[in-house]
Structures are given as C-alpha cells and as structure tokens.
Scaffold this active site. Structure first.
Site, PDB file in Angstrom:
ATOM      1  N   GLU A   1      -2.699  -0.207   3.995  1.00 33.00           N
ATOM      2  CA  GLU A   1      -2.448   1.118   3.392  1.00 33.00           C
ATOM      3  C   GLU A   1      -0.948   1.393   3.285  1.00 33.00           C
ATOM      4  OE1 GLU A   1      -4.720   3.457   2.337  1.00 33.00           O
ATOM      5  OE2 GLU A   1      -6.614   2.718   3.151  1.00 33.00           O
ATOM      6  N   PHE A  29      -6.444 -10.182   0.320  1.00 35.05           N
ATOM      7  CA  PHE A  29      -6.743  -9.442   1.555  1.00 35.05           C
ATOM      8  C   PHE A  29      -7.461  -8.121   1.269  1.00 35.05           C
ATOM      9  CE2 PHE A  29      -2.475 -11.441   2.879  1.00 35.05           C
ATOM     10  CZ  PHE A  29      -3.085 -12.619   3.278  1.00 35.05           C
ATOM     11  N   GLY A  83       2.521  -6.321  -2.855  1.00 33.55           N
ATOM     12  CA  GLY A  83       1.889  -5.702  -1.706  1.00 33.55           C
ATOM     13  C   GLY A  83       1.461  -4.283  -1.986  1.00 33.55           C
ATOM     14  N   PRO A 109      -1.118 -11.668  -4.377  1.00 28.85           N
ATOM     15  CA  PRO A 109      -0.308 -12.651  -3.649  1.00 28.85           C
ATOM     16  C   PRO A 109       1.184 -12.369  -3.678  1.00 28.85           C
ATOM     17  CG  PRO A 109      -2.039 -13.768  -4.859  1.00 28.85           C
ATOM     18  CD  PRO A 109      -2.105 -12.325  -5.260  1.00 28.85           C
TER      19      PRO A 109
END
Length: 388
Positions: free
Chosen positions: A364, A155, A130, A127
């Site tokens: 990615e 995610f 990244g 969260p």
C-alpha cells in the site's frame, strides 16, 4: 449513515470475541499450512466482513471510515493473514468500482464482493513500477468492443483466489504520467489472463500473492471503470488513501496485541528471583511501545474522521500509514527482545508476528513513498502560502 453508538459498540465487541475465540487460537495452524481454513472464511462471510465498506444497497454493512478503522483495530490483533483474505474486498479490490464505477458495474460486482462470493484484487504494482500509479506500463489498446491488455502485475495480493481484478493500464501511450492511465474491472478467466506461481514469503503465511499476466487479454469495453479513459490514476489515489488508513489501523491493532503478549510473557517469566517485568530497561520498552501505539490510534482516528467529513486526507493517510507501519515493526522487535532466546523459537508467537509485521512497511505504498507524498504536499502548501 453512521451506526448509532450502541450498535457500533456491539459490532466491535463481536469482532473482538471472534478474534480471541476463533482467530488467535488458529494462528499456528494457518502459518504452518500456509492456507486459510474454509470454515474461518465462511464465518467471515456470515459476519459480513467482506462487505464492511460496501453500501447496504449492495449487501454490505456500509461502514464509514471511522467505523471501519474501529473494526480493523480488532481484526488487526490476529495474525495479518486473517485480515488479508477479506481486506481487498473491503478496500482496494472493491472501492474503485464503489467510488468511480458506473451504475451497471456497481450492480454487477458489488453484491458478490460484499458477500465474499467474489474475491477482489487490486493489480497496480509491476516489475519496474511500484506504488506510483502514474508510471504503469501495462497497456490497454481499444479494438472495437474490447480492450487488449498486455503487461505483468507483480506481487498481487489474493490474486490466486480472485474472481475480479481492478487493473491499472495505460490507454494513451502518448500521454506521459498519470493522464494516460485507466482502470479496468477484469474478471478472472478472460482469454489471455494467466497467473504466476504463488510466492513463498518471509511472513503472513495464509495470505497469498502472485503475478498476474496479460498476454493480449481481451477485455470487454464496458470493463473500463466509470466508462471514461484517463481517470485511472485519480481512482487509484482515492482507493489508496482509504487503503492506507485501513493498513494503519491493522498495524495499530497488531501492535496492541503484541504489547499484550509482551507484558504477559514478562509478568510470567522469572529471572534472578523476580518477574522480568520488574526490570527497568524492559519497562522502558513497554512504555515506548504503548505510547507509540496510542499515537498511531490517534492518527488513524483523526484522519478517518476527517475523511468521513469530506476532507482531502491524502497527506494524513500517508502520515498514518508511515507512522503505524514503522511503529509496529519497532514493537514487534521489542517483543522478540523481551522474550530473549524464546523470541527466536517458533513455539512462541513473537518470531512469527515479527516476520508478519515487516510487510506493512512495504505494501500500500512503501515508507519512502509516504515520505515523498508528505514532503511534496508540505512543499506545495508552503509555495502556495508564499505565492510562488
């Protein structure tokens, strides 16, 4: 060992026919149902797509990076969800184990990943963290013969279907940055591991993501990839370099498909008594799109060949991923414009592929992360030349 030219050509041709005959005709079905048909997954397993990059000793095809890129150029021509279902097994879901795993870990997991019996997933993003593997906050505390994991991953691609997660977690809270991060091979179903609800996304329906939650999850000590703490960041970087080239190849393939769609529509659509393909302002869009797609293909193949030769391609992979993901977004946007009002209607594929393409600039490693990697590498090289 690289494939001989004839075998490689046959493989690429087989994949192209599979995309044209089996995948593209079912894009609308997948998008509407937000699910991947079981028969398509079975066909992918039978073709060896789940094991493209896994060594033949473990049941994979053992393709090198250039060969993988050539295959993904073709697979990328279909809606991205089709690639996504097996791509984590090819890249980030298996390569941590394939590159840095112990012999026991490789023997235990790689055959199942290669066959598609196990779906792999890469749990890095959090969260508040990244694309930076060195900043993870999920913790892994040693307790006897186990590690206790706590934290949330956000995610995570294919998490709803995964049987195995490659998890980045901090084993040394006193060590700042990358030094305290380790990688774990965590099986689905371990006590304390749970999943959030699958997210509803802008595009790429049929490819599923959700949170992965660790609440005092007990993981056997032998799950530590490579058996050594503190190497997780290096493992992640090796995996992400390869994954970024894979994504860049997928972006290139999708752009090439969209260019074909754009031209087919423009040749068949008539305005003012002639095909709209004859209008020079649209022709500029065709030309820009083709030149950019060719440039992306060249970037990917150059970096892939250099990686196969043993070179450090971290910056080159970032350049390829950044350029190709931004490029396919521009091509997808032009395709909507060429279609005009029809490009905004779901009966045409232009609007779906436009939404599908948008994600490539995020996962990615975002475009901004790639810019940071490229700039830092260039600055370090300049300082080295200057002796400062």
């Amino acid at each position: 060992m690289p494939l001989d030219p004839e075998t490689r050509a046959q493989l690429v041709d087989q994949i192209r026919r599979f995309v044209d005959d089996r995948l593209i005709p079912r894009e609308a079905e997948v998008a509407d149902a937000d699910a991947m048909p079981a028969d398509i997954i079975d066909e992918m397993r039978g073709m060896g797509l789940f094991g493209l990059s896994i060594a033949e000793d473990y049941g994979g095809l053992g393709l090198d990076m250039e060969e993988e890129a050539l295959v993904i150029f073709e697979i990328g021509r279909a809606a991205p969800a089709f690639r996504s279902i097996f791509a984590t097994n090819v890249g980030i879901g298996s390569q941590g184990i394939a590159i840095d795993g112990t012999p026991e870990q490789k023997a235990k997991y790689l055959p199942g990943l290669a066959s598609g019996a196990i779906i792999g997933s890469f749990a890095l993003t959090e969260p508040e963290v990244g694309s930076d593997a060195g900043s993870v906050r999920t913790t892994a505390r040693r307790e006897g013969d186990h590690y206790i994991l706590n934290g949330t991953k956000r995610f995570i691609t294919n998490a709803p279907h995964a049987g195995l997660f490659t998890v980045m977690a901090r084993t040394d809270p006193a060590a700042k940055g990358a030094a305290g991060v380790s990688a774990f091979a965590v099986e689905a179903g371990v006590p304390g591991l749970s999943l959030g609800k699958p997210e509803r996304k802008m595009g790429q329906q049929g490819a599923h993501v959700c949170d992965v939650i660790f609440d005092n999850a007990r993981v056997p000590a032998e799950a530590l990839i490579g058996g050594v703490e503190g190497r997780g960041f290096k493992t992640a970087m090796k995996v992400l370099d390869k994954g970024r080239l894979h994504i860049a190849a997928a972006c290139t393939g999708l752009a090439e498909r969209i260019i074909d769609d754009m031209l087919d529509y423009a040749v068949g659509r008539r305005q003012f008594g002639r095909a709209i393909a004859d209008f020079q302002l649209l022709q500029a869009m065709f030309a820009d799109s083709k030149a950019e797609a060719l440039a992306a293909r060249a970037l990917v193949l150059d970096a892939a060949r250099r990686r196969d030769a043993g070179e450090d391609v971290s910056m080159a992979a970032s350049c390829a991923k950044m350029f190709a993901s931004e490029m396919v977004g521009r091509v997808a946007d032009r395709n909507v414009q060429v279609h005009g009002g029809a490009g905004y209607i779901k009966d045409y594929r232009a609007e779906q592929l436009y939404r599908d393409a948008r994600l490539f600039r995020i996962y990615e490693g975002t475009t901004q992360i790639q810019q940071t990697i490229i700039a830092k590498t260039l600055i370090a090289e300049a300082k080295a030349r200057a002796g400062t």
